[in-house]
Design an enzyme around this catalytic site. Structure first.
Site, short mmCIF file in Angstrom:
data_model
loop_
_atom_site.label_atom_id
_atom_site.label_comp_id
_atom_site.label_asym_id
_atom_site.label_seq_id
_atom_site.Cartn_x
_atom_site.Cartn_y
_atom_site.Cartn_z
CB CYS A 1 43.21 40.83 53.04
SG CYS A 1 43.14 39.11 52.56
C1 LIG Z 1 37.38 34.21 53.53
C2 LIG Z 1 37.92 34.83 52.30
N1 LIG Z 1 37.05 35.28 51.38
C3 LIG Z 1 37.47 35.81 50.22
C4 LIG Z 1 38.81 35.94 49.94
C5 LIG Z 1 39.24 36.56 48.64
O1 LIG Z 1 39.71 35.57 47.78
P1 LIG Z 1 40.74 35.96 46.60
O2 LIG Z 1 42.06 36.20 47.23
O3 LIG Z 1 40.71 34.77 45.68
O4 LIG Z 1 40.20 37.18 45.95
C6 LIG Z 1 39.76 35.52 50.88
C7 LIG Z 1 41.20 35.70 50.62
O5 LIG Z 1 42.04 35.75 51.45
C8 LIG Z 1 39.30 34.94 52.07
O6 LIG Z 1 40.17 34.50 53.01
#
Ligand SMILES: Cc1ncc(COP(=O)(O)O)c(C=O)c1O
Length: 407
Positions: free
Chosen positions: A347
């Protein structure tokens, strides 16, 4: 300097579509299987496209789909449908959990504990609360990314209002011993609220909120081959939580605005497809994961495996640091060969910071920068892994040859 759009178009034109493609960037997002698309399509223009809060036929159809999805997903984690709130993403679910629970319960204490390897959607809202009178403390992890339980026990005290520890790490696949974690916390403070980000655990580990004993649990649709645009937060009945958004017209107490019904229908279908034969899928993914891990160790020298081995590692995760190689360069080199992966922290890969998860398990900056994250699925074939194992050593050799870093 061309715009970003021009650069992207130039790149796509110059390179064309590779003959063979293997998509392993499932940490960032994935494709949506045809059965899921098929389930969603009518909700765009055939039926159920109304507002689920409105009393007309199209609204009732939407509400029916919403109730069915809520029932299925809630039951799949051992919860009651009334305890599940749909959001538009895992990020929103985590923000609602952290901001909503801490602010609603600040009379119980001002200390928030999170693990050192949380996703940014937990870490950043917690850090934000540190600007508003809360004290945020990170719990260290060991070299496999597992929370230090003794440290946890020593950190939980009377002032601890909230603890948030993810179930499975999104980068290195560590599975936290969540039940033991909950027992340790409850032993020290019965009123501490416990949240787990289960975004990367759902459909790979069986989840039961009663057995786990957590108060809040987050899910995301696109991380299980559902569409983007849907997430969910389980809120144990009786847990005090503040809204973090305000508005009108929703069937849900904690999340205003119209629900994304087609995405929620897709989330429901994707959960069903993944959970129906979960044990078989998990076994199959483990076999692909191990084939890839073992193949890399056999064929490429100077590599470090990031994350635990054996049953402490989630079924789909392979994370490897290729020493003397820049991870971003390797993702591009592999992409040209039709293999799609991500580097460092998925991310944050656009800002080229070394992943805080890899630093937390003791990797050096240069080791973190050379890391690549592969995620397999039940849809991949052994021949996909063979293709990766053929291309990857060549790609690494080429980059090491060109690299100014000395091998
Ligand atoms: C462990 C974890 N939590 C939260 C998220 C966030 O999810 P979203 O992409 O649906 O916002 C991610 C996304 O990669 C994740 O891997």
């Amino acid at each position: 300097m061309g715009s970003e759009l021009e650069k992207i178009r130039g790149f796509l034109r110059a390179h064309g579509k590779p003959e063979r493609e293997v998509y392993l960037d499932l940490e960032n997002s994935g494709w949506v299987p045809p059965q899921v698309v098929e389930a969603m399509l009518p909700y765009f223009n055939k039926y159920g496209y109304g507002h689920p809060s409105i009393t007309n036929r199209r609204g009732w159809e939407a509400l029916e789909a919403l109730i069915e999805a809520r029932e299925y997903i809630a039951h799949s984690i051992g919860a009651r449908p009334s305890e599940l709130v749909f959001t538009h993403s895992g990020t929103e679910a985590n923000n609602l959990a952290i901001l909503g629970a801490a602010t609603a319960n600040k009379n119980k204490g001002r200390k928030i504990l999170i693990s050192a390897v949380e996703h940014y959607s937990v870490m950043l809202p917690a850090n934000e609360l540190a600007n508003h009178g809360f004290k945020v403390v990170q719990i260290p992890v060991d070299s496999e990314g597992i929370v230090d339980l003794e440290m946890l026990a020593s950190l939980v005290d009377e002032d601890t209002v909230l603890v948030s520890i993810q179930h499975v790490n999104h980068e290195i696949g560590s599975i936290q011993p969540l039940r033991s974690i909950v027992e340790i916390i409850r032993d020290k403070n019965k009123s501490t609220i416990i949240h787990t980000d289960a975004v990367d655990a759902y459909t790979k580990i069986s989840l039961d909120v009663e057995r786990l004993g957590v108060d809040l649990l987050s899910l995301s649709s696109h991380k299980i081959l559902g569409p983007k645009g849907a997430g969910a937060l389980y809120i144990r009945e009786g847990t005090k939580i503040n809204r973090i958004l305000y508005g009108a017209l929703s069937t849900q107490q904690y999340w205003p605005g119209v629900e994304n019904v087609p995405a929620i229908v897709g989330f429901h279908k994707a959960s069903h497809l993944a959970l129906e034969f979960m044990e078989d899928h998990v076994r199959y993914m483990q076999s692909l994961r191990d084939k890839l891990l073992e193949g890399i160790i056999e064929r490429v020298d100077k590599v470090l495996i990031n994350g635990p081995t054996g049953n402490k590692r989630v079924a789909d995760n392979v994370n490897v640091s290729f020493l003397y190689v820049e991870g971003e360069a390797l993702t591009v080199e592999l992409s040209l060969r039709g293999i799609y992966v991500s580097s460092g922290s998925a991310c944050t890969s656009r800002i080229l910071e070394p992943s805080h998860v890899l630093l937390a398990i003791g990797r050096k900056h240069e080791e973190a920068h050379g890391s690549i994250l592969f995620k397999v699925s039940r849809y991949h074939k052994p021949s996909d892994i063979d293709y990766v194992l053929k291309q990857l050593p060549q790609a690494v050799r080429r980059l090491r040859f060109l690299s100014p870093l000395k091998t």
